[in-house]
Design an enzyme around this catalytic site. Structure first.
Site, PDB file in Angstrom:
ATOM      1  N   HIS A  20      -0.117  72.424   5.317  1.00 23.83           N
ATOM      2  CA  HIS A  20      -0.912  72.362   4.084  1.00 23.83           C
ATOM      3  C   HIS A  20      -1.689  71.047   4.004  1.00 23.83           C
ATOM      4  O   HIS A  20      -2.858  71.021   3.641  1.00 23.83           O
ATOM      5  CB  HIS A  20       0.001  72.425   2.846  1.00 23.83           C
ATOM      6  CG  HIS A  20       0.759  73.703   2.666  1.00 23.83           C
ATOM      7  ND1 HIS A  20       2.115  73.736   2.444  1.00 23.83           N
ATOM      8  CD2 HIS A  20       0.360  74.997   2.659  1.00 23.83           C
ATOM      9  CE1 HIS A  20       2.508  74.990   2.287  1.00 23.83           C
ATOM     10  NE2 HIS A  20       1.476  75.783   2.436  1.00 23.83           N
ATOM     11  N   LYS A  44       7.259  85.990  -4.196  1.00 23.98           N
ATOM     12  CA  LYS A  44       8.032  84.986  -3.452  1.00 23.98           C
ATOM     13  C   LYS A  44       9.079  84.335  -4.339  1.00 23.98           C
ATOM     14  O   LYS A  44       8.782  83.942  -5.471  1.00 23.98           O
ATOM     15  CB  LYS A  44       7.096  83.895  -2.908  1.00 23.98           C
ATOM     16  CG  LYS A  44       6.263  84.363  -1.738  1.00 23.98           C
ATOM     17  CD  LYS A  44       5.563  83.178  -1.105  1.00 23.98           C
ATOM     18  CE  LYS A  44       4.719  83.602   0.091  1.00 23.98           C
ATOM     19  NZ  LYS A  44       3.974  82.482   0.661  1.00 23.98           N
ATOM     20  N   ARG A  94      -3.079  80.900  10.066  1.00 22.35           N
ATOM     21  CA  ARG A  94      -2.242  80.470  11.187  1.00 22.35           C
ATOM     22  C   ARG A  94      -2.312  81.468  12.335  1.00 22.35           C
ATOM     23  O   ARG A  94      -2.737  81.156  13.425  1.00 22.35           O
ATOM     24  CB  ARG A  94      -0.781  80.315  10.739  1.00 22.35           C
ATOM     25  CG  ARG A  94      -0.522  79.064   9.959  1.00 22.35           C
ATOM     26  CD  ARG A  94       0.754  79.169   9.178  1.00 22.35           C
ATOM     27  NE  ARG A  94       0.624  80.154   8.113  1.00 22.35           N
ATOM     28  CZ  ARG A  94       1.489  80.327   7.145  1.00 22.35           C
ATOM     29  NH1 ARG A  94       2.581  79.605   7.107  1.00 22.35           N
ATOM     30  NH2 ARG A  94       1.297  81.212   6.202  1.00 22.35           N
ATOM     31  N   SER A 132       6.413  77.198   4.916  1.00 19.52           N
ATOM     32  CA  SER A 132       7.391  76.690   3.950  1.00 19.52           C
ATOM     33  C   SER A 132       8.735  77.381   4.144  1.00 19.52           C
ATOM     34  O   SER A 132       9.789  76.743   4.067  1.00 19.52           O
ATOM     35  CB  SER A 132       6.897  76.916   2.522  1.00 19.52           C
ATOM     36  OG  SER A 132       5.697  76.222   2.310  1.00 19.52           O
TER      37      SER A 132
HETATM   38  P1  ADP Z   1       0.788  81.629  -0.448  1.00 15.30           P
HETATM   39  O1  ADP Z   1       2.049  82.056  -1.112  1.00 15.30           O
HETATM   40  O2  ADP Z   1      -0.405  81.665  -1.343  1.00 15.30           O
HETATM   41  O3  ADP Z   1       0.515  82.224   0.896  1.00 15.30           O
HETATM   42  P2  ADP Z   1       1.478  79.179   0.952  1.00 15.30           P
HETATM   43  O4  ADP Z   1       1.930  77.909   0.311  1.00 15.30           O
HETATM   44  O5  ADP Z   1       2.448  79.877   1.845  1.00 15.30           O
HETATM   45  O6  ADP Z   1       1.030  80.061  -0.251  1.00 15.30           O
HETATM   46  O7  ADP Z   1       0.143  78.940   1.747  1.00 15.30           O
HETATM   47  C1  ADP Z   1      -1.039  78.501   1.111  1.00 15.30           C
HETATM   48  C2  ADP Z   1      -2.204  78.608   2.076  1.00 15.30           C
HETATM   49  O8  ADP Z   1      -1.996  77.656   3.139  1.00 15.30           O
HETATM   50  C3  ADP Z   1      -2.344  79.964   2.765  1.00 15.30           C
HETATM   51  O9  ADP Z   1      -3.726  80.221   2.944  1.00 15.30           O
HETATM   52  C4  ADP Z   1      -1.672  79.761   4.099  1.00 15.30           C
HETATM   53  O10 ADP Z   1      -2.178  80.633   5.082  1.00 15.30           O
HETATM   54  C5  ADP Z   1      -2.040  78.318   4.382  1.00 15.30           C
HETATM   55  N1  ADP Z   1      -1.095  77.677   5.296  1.00 15.30           N
HETATM   56  C6  ADP Z   1       0.253  77.611   5.178  1.00 15.30           C
HETATM   57  N2  ADP Z   1       0.802  76.960   6.230  1.00 15.30           N
HETATM   58  C7  ADP Z   1      -0.235  76.607   7.041  1.00 15.30           C
HETATM   59  C8  ADP Z   1      -0.341  75.947   8.307  1.00 15.30           C
HETATM   60  N3  ADP Z   1       0.754  75.540   8.959  1.00 15.30           N
HETATM   61  N4  ADP Z   1      -1.570  75.771   8.840  1.00 15.30           N
HETATM   62  C9  ADP Z   1      -2.658  76.238   8.188  1.00 15.30           C
HETATM   63  N5  ADP Z   1      -2.640  76.882   7.016  1.00 15.30           N
HETATM   64  C10 ADP Z   1      -1.446  77.068   6.433  1.00 15.30           C
END
Ligand code: ADP
Length: 167
Positions: A20, A44, A94, A132
């Site tokens: 992030h 979630k 990803r 996460s």
């Molecule tokens: P959500 O529940 O909205 O998917 P996340 O916190 O899991 O929330 O992810 C938020 C955004 O960040 C999403 O677009 C996700 O694909 C992106 N993201 C999460 N981890 C990574 C990573 N390691 N590299 C690039 N983008 C990421």
């Protein structure tokens, strides 16, 4: 009309990871203003409250007038983006696994708010495996989060897990 190019980066951030952080740092290079918004995703189960996630993000990023950290609940994302007079929704990608969900969300948001654009940033390869939920699993089983989450996140997760174990 807002002349500044403003993007909203929504996510669960439960907890924020180096993946992030990388998207936020790169987003700040592309957009005049970036609003990182902790969103409630009812699908979630989260370990951190919204306030805790906001607090972690604020601790990770030094004060920056171009970066805002906020939250929203019970509102459509597009309505939140409009209320902020932003033009772009920023998301990270990803793997192909992310693609299907992101594609559906981007199309739905386009239908709801045609004036907004969803912009995707491809992960840097060293972060492509980081999520996460993976971090939570590793820390829960006593592994190290080094290189995957900032130290402040690792410490806070450990504290919460410790409190849970005591109960
Ligand atoms: P959500 O529940 O909205 O998917 P996340 O916190 O899991 O929330 O992810 C938020 C955004 O960040 C999403 O677009 C996700 O694909 C992106 N993201 C999460 N981890 C990574 C990573 N390691 N590299 C690039 N983008 C990421």
């Amino acid at each position: 009309m807002n002349d500044l190019l403003t993007a909203v980066y929504p996510g669960s951030f439960d907890p924020p990871t180096e993946g992030h952080i990388n998207i936020i740092e790169r987003g700040l290079k592309v957009f005049d203003k970036l609003i990182v918004v902790v969103a409630v995703n009812s699908a979630k189960k989260t370990i951190f409250t919204i306030e805790e996630r906001i607090d972690l993000l604020k601790k990770i990023f030094k004060k920056n007038s171009r970066l805002e950290i906020d939250s929203f609940e019970d509102t459509l994302l597009v309505n939140y983006v409009r209320s902020k007079r932003a033009q772009v929704i920023l998301r990270g990608l990803r793997t192909v696994k992310d693609y299907e969900y992101e594609f559906q969300m981007a199309l739905a948001n386009k239908q709801l708010a045609p004036e907004l654009e969803t912009v995707f940033m491809m992960t840097e390869s060293r972060y492509s495996h980081i999520s996460s939920s993976l971090i939570k699993e590793i820390l829960e089983l006593g592994g190290s989060g080094a290189g995957m989450v900032p130290q402040i996140v690792e410490k806070t997760v450990e504290k919460i897990l410790e409190e849970k174990r005591k109960k």
